[in-house]
Every structure is written in C-alpha cells, then in structure tokens.
Design a protein around this motif. Sequence first.
Motif, PDB file in Angstrom:
ATOM      1  N   ILE A   3      26.362  15.106  18.896  1.00 49.63           N
ATOM      2  CA  ILE A   3      26.531  16.362  19.620  1.00 49.63           C
ATOM      3  C   ILE A   3      27.801  17.052  19.111  1.00 49.63           C
ATOM      4  CG2 ILE A   3      26.673  17.452  21.894  1.00 49.63           C
ATOM      5  CD1 ILE A   3      24.093  15.728  21.350  1.00 49.63           C
ATOM      6  N   GLN A  53      24.935  10.987  22.256  1.00 43.79           N
ATOM      7  CA  GLN A  53      24.647  11.106  23.684  1.00 43.79           C
ATOM      8  C   GLN A  53      24.979   9.837  24.452  1.00 43.79           C
ATOM      9  OE1 GLN A  53      20.883  14.111  23.282  1.00 43.79           O
ATOM     10  NE2 GLN A  53      20.906  12.808  25.041  1.00 43.79           N
ATOM     11  N   ARG A 110      22.623  19.634  18.668  1.00 41.58           N
ATOM     12  CA  ARG A 110      22.315  18.258  18.304  1.00 41.58           C
ATOM     13  C   ARG A 110      22.095  18.204  16.795  1.00 41.58           C
ATOM     14  NH1 ARG A 110      19.170  18.643  23.165  1.00 41.58           N
ATOM     15  NH2 ARG A 110      19.734  17.010  24.645  1.00 41.58           N
ATOM     16  N   ILE A 136      23.095  18.059  28.378  1.00 38.39           N
ATOM     17  CA  ILE A 136      23.209  18.506  26.987  1.00 38.39           C
ATOM     18  C   ILE A 136      22.158  19.571  26.681  1.00 38.39           C
ATOM     19  CG2 ILE A 136      23.009  17.783  24.570  1.00 38.39           C
ATOM     20  CD1 ILE A 136      24.504  15.209  25.425  1.00 38.39           C
ATOM     21  N   THR A 148      20.941  13.822  29.053  1.00 42.50           N
ATOM     22  CA  THR A 148      19.965  14.635  28.324  1.00 42.50           C
ATOM     23  C   THR A 148      19.830  16.005  28.982  1.00 42.50           C
ATOM     24  OG1 THR A 148      18.764  12.673  27.584  1.00 42.50           O
ATOM     25  CG2 THR A 148      17.561  14.760  27.550  1.00 42.50           C
TER      26      THR A 148
END
Length: 149
Positions: free
Chosen positions: A101, A60, A89, A78, A75
């Motif tokens: 990811i 990330q 993840r 994603i 965050t």
Amino acid sequence: MAVQSYTISELALELGWAMNEMKSRLRQKIQAKINEHDPDLSFELLEIIGLLWRNDGINQQEIGSIVSKDKSSITYLINNLVKRGLVERVANKEDRRNKQIFLTQKGKQKRKIIFPWALELYEQAAGDLSEEEIRNALFLVKKMITNLN
C-alpha cells in the motif's frame, strides 16, 4: 490516609488503563479536528494514512497488525482510501498476491494539512512533561510491548 501498595502486575494494569484512556481522549480530539478540516475522513482512515507517512509501501497484513484490525476491516478501510485517491495497491514483485500500500500524491499532501494540528494535540497532551520524561515513558512502553511479543 493509608498509602496503597501495588504489585508490579497491578501497576502495569493501571498503566494499561491510563494509556487506553489517553488514546481514547486523543481519538476524540483528533476526530473533532478531522471533522473541522476534512469531514470525509475518519480516525481509522487517518490512522492508516499516518502509518503510511512513516512506512509507505507496507502490506495490508502489516497495517492490520499495527493498527490492531482484522483482515476484512483493513480491506474495507483501504478500499475506502483507494476510492478517495489517497492510496494505491501495488503488487509485490516477488509475490503478486501480496499487495503493498502506497500513498498517492494526494495522500502525501494530506500530511501538510493534518500533521501540524495533530502535533499540536500531542503537544497539549505532553503539557509540562520534559523530553526526558517522555523518552523514559516511551522506552518503558516499548519494553512492555517487547515483553508481550
């Protein structure tokens, strides 16, 4: 008509503005295409998916750095991609706090739909430029990025 003389820094500033305007126009056109093909996606989500098409499995922090977004924004984006089943993840084996990811099969399938029309837009942007002109411009921009690092 007087010819204006620019310093190197003024020319670099003009180049920066031109690149920003190009990105803005491409973003608008890409968002319009996204709305036609997959209204549930946004430019920001597609930007991350596109990055993972080239670098699947990055973390990330790397994604945030590349797309110039802060930790909370990344965050959120994603999480959105996870909810849609496009990415997952995976805890890093050396450091379980570090999440990598990865695209899911569904995320990889999006490339078949999106990539062709994205390339069409970039081909339109390239217009009558030669391959050499584009390679020179790419070299120039990457060198300027290196100078800033």
